[in-house]
Design a protein around this motif. Structure first.
Motif, mmCIF file in Angstrom:
data_model
loop_
_atom_site.group_PDB
_atom_site.id
_atom_site.type_symbol
_atom_site.label_atom_id
_atom_site.label_comp_id
_atom_site.label_asym_id
_atom_site.label_seq_id
_atom_site.Cartn_x
_atom_site.Cartn_y
_atom_site.Cartn_z
ATOM 1 N N LEU A 169 0.829 -1.210 0.000
ATOM 2 C CA LEU A 169 0.000 0.000 0.000
ATOM 3 C C LEU A 169 0.861 1.256 0.000
ATOM 4 C CD1 LEU A 169 -2.947 -0.844 2.431
ATOM 5 C CD2 LEU A 169 -3.134 -0.186 0.037
ATOM 6 N N ASN A 170 1.947 1.248 0.757
ATOM 7 C CA ASN A 170 2.836 2.408 0.817
ATOM 8 C C ASN A 170 3.570 2.639 -0.491
ATOM 9 O OD1 ASN A 170 2.126 3.076 3.447
ATOM 10 N ND2 ASN A 170 3.741 1.807 4.338
ATOM 11 N N SER A 171 3.745 1.573 -1.283
ATOM 12 C CA SER A 171 4.442 1.722 -2.562
ATOM 13 C C SER A 171 3.533 2.288 -3.656
ATOM 14 C CB SER A 171 5.035 0.388 -3.000
ATOM 15 O OG SER A 171 4.015 -0.479 -3.450
ATOM 16 N N LEU A 172 2.232 2.292 -3.413
ATOM 17 C CA LEU A 172 1.305 2.854 -4.404
ATOM 18 C C LEU A 172 1.434 4.374 -4.438
ATOM 19 C CD1 LEU A 172 -2.073 0.976 -3.728
ATOM 20 C CD2 LEU A 172 -0.574 0.680 -5.676
ATOM 21 N N PRO A 173 1.287 4.960 -5.612
ATOM 22 C CA PRO A 173 1.229 6.424 -5.658
ATOM 23 C C PRO A 173 0.015 6.913 -4.860
ATOM 24 C CG PRO A 173 1.470 5.494 -7.867
ATOM 25 C CD PRO A 173 1.232 4.358 -6.931
ATOM 26 N N LYS A 174 0.157 8.039 -4.201
ATOM 27 C CA LYS A 174 -0.898 8.561 -3.334
ATOM 28 C C LYS A 174 -2.208 8.748 -4.104
ATOM 29 C CE LYS A 174 -1.446 11.659 0.457
ATOM 30 N NZ LYS A 174 -0.644 11.956 1.613
ATOM 31 N N ILE A 175 -2.095 9.065 -5.378
ATOM 32 C CA ILE A 175 -3.285 9.281 -6.205
ATOM 33 C C ILE A 175 -4.146 8.011 -6.275
ATOM 34 C CG2 ILE A 175 -2.240 8.699 -8.425
ATOM 35 C CD1 ILE A 175 -3.700 11.192 -9.535
ATOM 36 N N TYR A 176 -3.509 6.821 -6.164
ATOM 37 C CA TYR A 176 -4.235 5.559 -6.174
ATOM 38 C C TYR A 176 -4.565 5.067 -4.767
ATOM 39 C CZ TYR A 176 -2.731 5.091 -11.064
ATOM 40 O OH TYR A 176 -2.512 5.280 -12.398
ATOM 41 N N SER A 177 -3.632 5.263 -3.854
ATOM 42 C CA SER A 177 -3.805 4.675 -2.521
ATOM 43 C C SER A 177 -4.938 5.325 -1.731
ATOM 44 C CB SER A 177 -2.500 4.741 -1.727
ATOM 45 O OG SER A 177 -2.149 6.066 -1.432
ATOM 46 N N VAL A 178 -5.088 6.647 -1.831
ATOM 47 C CA VAL A 178 -6.133 7.310 -1.037
ATOM 48 C C VAL A 178 -7.532 6.834 -1.435
ATOM 49 C CG1 VAL A 178 -7.178 9.534 -0.466
ATOM 50 C CG2 VAL A 178 -4.689 9.302 -0.491
ATOM 51 N N PRO A 179 -7.889 6.849 -2.728
ATOM 52 C CA PRO A 179 -9.226 6.335 -3.079
ATOM 53 C C PRO A 179 -9.398 4.855 -2.744
ATOM 54 C CG PRO A 179 -8.296 7.561 -4.916
ATOM 55 C CD PRO A 179 -7.224 7.425 -3.890
ATOM 56 N N PHE A 180 -8.327 4.057 -2.925
ATOM 57 C CA PHE A 180 -8.428 2.630 -2.637
ATOM 58 C C PHE A 180 -8.673 2.390 -1.155
ATOM 59 C CE2 PHE A 180 -6.639 -1.420 -1.316
ATOM 60 C CZ PHE A 180 -7.336 -2.283 -2.140
ATOM 61 N N ILE A 181 -7.939 3.064 -0.307
ATOM 62 C CA ILE A 181 -8.117 2.890 1.141
ATOM 63 C C ILE A 181 -9.518 3.320 1.562
ATOM 64 C CG2 ILE A 181 -7.346 3.703 3.409
ATOM 65 C CD1 ILE A 181 -4.474 3.731 2.203
ATOM 66 N N ARG A 182 -10.006 4.416 1.017
ATOM 67 C CA ARG A 182 -11.372 4.860 1.341
ATOM 68 C C ARG A 182 -12.397 3.799 0.914
ATOM 69 N NH1 ARG A 182 -9.165 8.099 4.006
ATOM 70 N NH2 ARG A 182 -9.331 10.352 3.995
ATOM 71 N N TYR A 183 -12.182 3.250 -0.272
ATOM 72 C CA TYR A 183 -13.090 2.210 -0.763
ATOM 73 C C TYR A 183 -13.015 0.981 0.133
ATOM 74 C CZ TYR A 183 -15.239 -1.246 -3.807
ATOM 75 O OH TYR A 183 -16.044 -2.241 -4.300
ATOM 76 N N PHE A 184 -11.816 0.608 0.527
ATOM 77 C CA PHE A 184 -11.616 -0.545 1.394
ATOM 78 C C PHE A 184 -12.255 -0.321 2.765
ATOM 79 C CE2 PHE A 184 -9.123 -3.283 4.246
ATOM 80 C CZ PHE A 184 -9.286 -4.488 3.596
ATOM 81 N N GLU A 185 -12.300 0.917 3.212
ATOM 82 C CA GLU A 185 -12.929 1.250 4.489
ATOM 83 C C GLU A 185 -14.448 1.205 4.411
ATOM 84 O OE1 GLU A 185 -11.189 5.082 5.213
ATOM 85 O OE2 GLU A 185 -9.464 4.243 6.268
ATOM 86 N N GLY A 186 -14.988 1.081 3.211
ATOM 87 C CA GLY A 186 -16.431 0.921 3.074
ATOM 88 C C GLY A 186 -17.148 2.105 2.448
ATOM 89 N N TYR A 187 -16.399 3.124 2.053
ATOM 90 C CA TYR A 187 -17.031 4.260 1.400
ATOM 91 C C TYR A 187 -17.462 3.878 -0.006
ATOM 92 C CZ TYR A 187 -15.225 7.239 5.130
ATOM 93 O OH TYR A 187 -14.960 7.805 6.343
ATOM 94 N N LYS A 188 -18.537 4.495 -0.464
ATOM 95 C CA LYS A 188 -19.020 4.252 -1.823
ATOM 96 C C LYS A 188 -18.235 5.127 -2.789
ATOM 97 C CE LYS A 188 -23.486 2.837 -0.300
ATOM 98 N NZ LYS A 188 -24.755 3.228 0.167
ATOM 99 N N TYR A 189 -18.238 4.724 -4.059
ATOM 100 C CA TYR A 189 -17.502 5.465 -5.073
ATOM 101 C C TYR A 189 -17.893 6.946 -5.066
ATOM 102 C CZ TYR A 189 -15.989 1.053 -7.262
ATOM 103 O OH TYR A 189 -15.433 -0.162 -7.516
ATOM 104 N N GLN A 190 -19.174 7.215 -5.025
ATOM 105 C CA GLN A 190 -19.639 8.597 -5.093
ATOM 106 C C GLN A 190 -19.168 9.397 -3.874
ATOM 107 O OE1 GLN A 190 -21.316 9.962 -7.848
ATOM 108 N NE2 GLN A 190 -20.613 11.793 -6.771
ATOM 109 N N GLU A 191 -19.164 8.784 -2.704
ATOM 110 C CA GLU A 191 -18.695 9.464 -1.494
ATOM 111 C C GLU A 191 -17.211 9.808 -1.614
ATOM 112 O OE1 GLU A 191 -21.611 7.417 1.847
ATOM 113 O OE2 GLU A 191 -19.727 6.412 1.337
ATOM 114 N N ILE A 192 -16.436 8.896 -2.178
ATOM 115 C CA ILE A 192 -15.006 9.145 -2.374
ATOM 116 C C ILE A 192 -14.806 10.268 -3.385
ATOM 117 C CG2 ILE A 192 -12.820 8.121 -3.133
ATOM 118 C CD1 ILE A 192 -14.042 5.375 -2.255
#
Length: 167
Positions: free
Chosen positions: A114-137
């Motif tokens: 996860l730390n090796s991912l560019p921040k542009i990818y990791s932030v939306p992915f982590i939010r999605y993994f936490e249970g947020y919906k696409y639209q909320e992200i």
């Protein structure tokens, strides 16, 4: 065949159904349960029974199939229970310790990936993994919905490649 005709035909075969069920189960209570299951299925599929169908034979086939299906279900259940009973406390302790160690290594690898991912990818992915919906992200990050979906997709692909040893 009308419902009334079907009902009369079933009643005429009731005693023979019970004696046939006893041959399968060797127990009166189980035989009554089998007859009941048979009659429920027969009633549910009564529309398939017509004048040319021998109702008694049709009911016996339903009973046989019901008994066989229940038998297979019980055998699978018993084998599952036996396997669970065969595990000793010592084996469970060893397994738990081994799983704990493996989990620790896996979590370290996931964090590194996860730390090796560019921040542009990791932030939306982590939010999605936490249970947020696409639209909320998308709303939170001020990004178009399609962009968020693309970033999450790319994050998954990179993580899959980085963590392929756990596949």
């Amino acid at each position: 065949m009308t419902e009334n005709e079907f009902s009369i035909s079933v009643k005429a075969h009731a005693k023979s159904l019970i004696s046939h069920a006893l041959k399968f189960t060797k127990d009166l209570d189980d035989a009554n349960d089998l007859v009941q299951d048979t009659l429920v299925k027969a009633t549910r599929f009564a529309y398939r029974c017509d004048y040319q169908t021998n109702t008694k034979v049709w009911l016996f086939v339903i009973m046989r199939n019901t008994f066989i299906n229940n038998y297979h279900k019980n055998v699978r259940h018993r084998s599952r229970v036996v396997r669970e009973d065969e595990v000793s406390a010592g084996q469970m302790t060893y397994s738990a310790a081994a799983n704990g160690a493996e989990t620790s290594f896996a979590m370290d690898d996931i964090k590194k990936a996860l730390n090796s991912l560019p921040k542009i990818y990791s932030v939306p992915f982590i939010r999605y993994f936490e249970g947020y919906k696409y639209q909320e992200i998308a709303d939170e990050l001020n990004l178009p919905l399609g962009t968020v979906k693309t970033y999450i997709h790319h994050a998954r692909l990179r993580l899959k490649k980085l963590l392929k040893q756990y596949n």
